[in-house]
Design a protein around this motif. Sequence first.
Motif, mmCIF file in Angstrom:
data_model
loop_
_atom_site.group_PDB
_atom_site.id
_atom_site.type_symbol
_atom_site.label_atom_id
_atom_site.label_comp_id
_atom_site.label_asym_id
_atom_site.label_seq_id
_atom_site.Cartn_x
_atom_site.Cartn_y
_atom_site.Cartn_z
ATOM 1 N N UNK A 1 0.841 -1.196 0.000
ATOM 2 C CA UNK A 1 0.000 0.000 0.000
ATOM 3 C C UNK A 1 0.876 1.246 0.000
ATOM 4 N N UNK A 2 0.819 2.008 -1.072
ATOM 5 C CA UNK A 2 1.596 3.242 -1.219
ATOM 6 C C UNK A 2 0.699 4.342 -1.776
ATOM 7 N N UNK A 3 1.249 5.556 -1.829
ATOM 8 C CA UNK A 3 0.483 6.672 -2.407
ATOM 9 C C UNK A 3 0.264 6.452 -3.904
ATOM 10 N N UNK A 4 1.217 5.779 -4.558
ATOM 11 C CA UNK A 4 1.036 5.492 -5.991
ATOM 12 C C UNK A 4 -0.147 4.543 -6.199
ATOM 13 N N UNK B 1 -3.634 15.026 1.113
ATOM 14 C CA UNK B 1 -3.715 15.825 2.339
ATOM 15 C C UNK B 1 -5.162 15.933 2.836
ATOM 16 N N UNK B 2 -6.118 15.952 1.897
ATOM 17 C CA UNK B 2 -7.525 16.087 2.272
ATOM 18 C C UNK B 2 -8.188 14.744 2.588
ATOM 19 N N UNK B 3 -7.503 13.671 2.267
ATOM 20 C CA UNK B 3 -8.076 12.336 2.431
ATOM 21 C C UNK B 3 -8.294 12.018 3.905
ATOM 22 N N UNK C 1 4.911 4.014 2.692
ATOM 23 C CA UNK C 1 4.928 5.390 3.191
ATOM 24 C C UNK C 1 3.632 6.103 2.794
ATOM 25 N N UNK C 2 2.819 6.391 3.794
ATOM 26 C CA UNK C 2 1.561 7.110 3.571
ATOM 27 C C UNK C 2 1.557 8.438 4.312
ATOM 28 N N UNK C 3 2.718 8.957 4.568
ATOM 29 C CA UNK C 3 2.838 10.139 5.436
ATOM 30 C C UNK C 3 2.146 11.374 4.865
ATOM 31 N N UNK C 4 1.882 11.399 3.570
ATOM 32 C CA UNK C 4 1.186 12.544 2.977
ATOM 33 C C UNK C 4 -0.294 12.550 3.373
ATOM 34 N N UNK D 1 2.857 5.756 11.977
ATOM 35 C CA UNK D 1 3.201 6.778 12.972
ATOM 36 C C UNK D 1 2.767 8.169 12.584
ATOM 37 N N UNK D 2 2.604 8.444 11.293
ATOM 38 C CA UNK D 2 2.183 9.765 10.809
ATOM 39 C C UNK D 2 0.721 10.058 11.151
ATOM 40 N N UNK D 3 -0.080 8.996 11.349
ATOM 41 C CA UNK D 3 -1.545 9.136 11.406
ATOM 42 C C UNK D 3 -2.013 9.539 12.808
ATOM 43 N N UNK D 4 -1.608 10.703 13.233
ATOM 44 C CA UNK D 4 -1.967 11.172 14.579
ATOM 45 C C UNK D 4 -3.448 11.498 14.709
#
Length: 327
Positions: free
Chosen positions: A4-7, A29-31, A46-49, A70-73
């Motif tokens: 699972x990636x942004x692509x 960013x809006x997702x 990497x799904x940090x976006x 970890x990005x998904x605060x």
Amino acid sequence: MVRLTTDLIAKSSNHFKNKRSHSLSQYLKRLTHLNFSNKNIEDIGDLSMCRNLTVLYLYDNQITHICNLGFASNLTHLYMQNNNITHIENLSNLQKLSKLYLGGNSITVVEGLEQLKELKELHLENQRLAPGEKLLLDPRTLLSLAESLCVLNINNNNIDEIRDLAALRELQHFSAADNKLNDMEELEDVFSHWPQLHQMDLSGNPVCQKPKYRDRLITVCKRLEDLDGKEINDLSRQFLINWKASKEAKKKVKDEQIMTGQLIAYPLTTDLSMAPHPGQNYSHTKVLHKRKPLQSLRPRMRVRSGPSDSDSEARKYRHSALTLFYS
């Protein structure tokens, strides 16, 4: 391997393709909701976006490790049931996580949730365990969830004791069906620490066959509305609570009488009619005197006349026969 990636998100027909008016970075960013269930995904990239992600559906995949979240605060709901996860890890940054679904994996120890102070629902049913294994719950994790957890599902995990769960005093819904719970006293003790409990399912456990199983749990869980799929009405609950209170009051009075000497235990006799009455002196001599004479218990005998026609000889013959019989 499907990762699972942004692509992959961008290529998905259910996502970016239908929103070409925005750039990929703006879209990510809006997702807020992302659904990649049943896509044969084995790894999370990497799904940090996707920094505003709040709900993530990843159930029915082949994921083996919880990672790169970890990005998904802002994440509040995480659905990862029916994967190949063996350890609960890398969730400490999800401070807003409210619902966590991990059923149908291969987890043996529930741990690593100490930082999830807002977790309200934890679903761990049907773990694929090796023969003889049972799901274990780390006491430190349970203590950390004591103030927040309201729903716990641990169905079908070979669990035979739940004493450490007493710490979850805010629990409202508890499911532990199809396990190996058998100790009624332990259950009563644990449930007495859960004043908010409304719904519970213990069906399929050996304890369900215990005498008064349902009645005893209803009297302990005074707010319980549903037990094993059967509704509990207020009238039935109040009747059982009153019955238990009356029983305990009678026991208390009896114990006090024994302590103060008002209740005297008399010696047990085989003849209930010989038991002494209050105020009557008990005497073995008097009791023995009430017994029937021994002769009255002997069988009657018909004694034949002797061979002589003389009455005197007949009397002598009968006397000799009786003397011989009773000697």
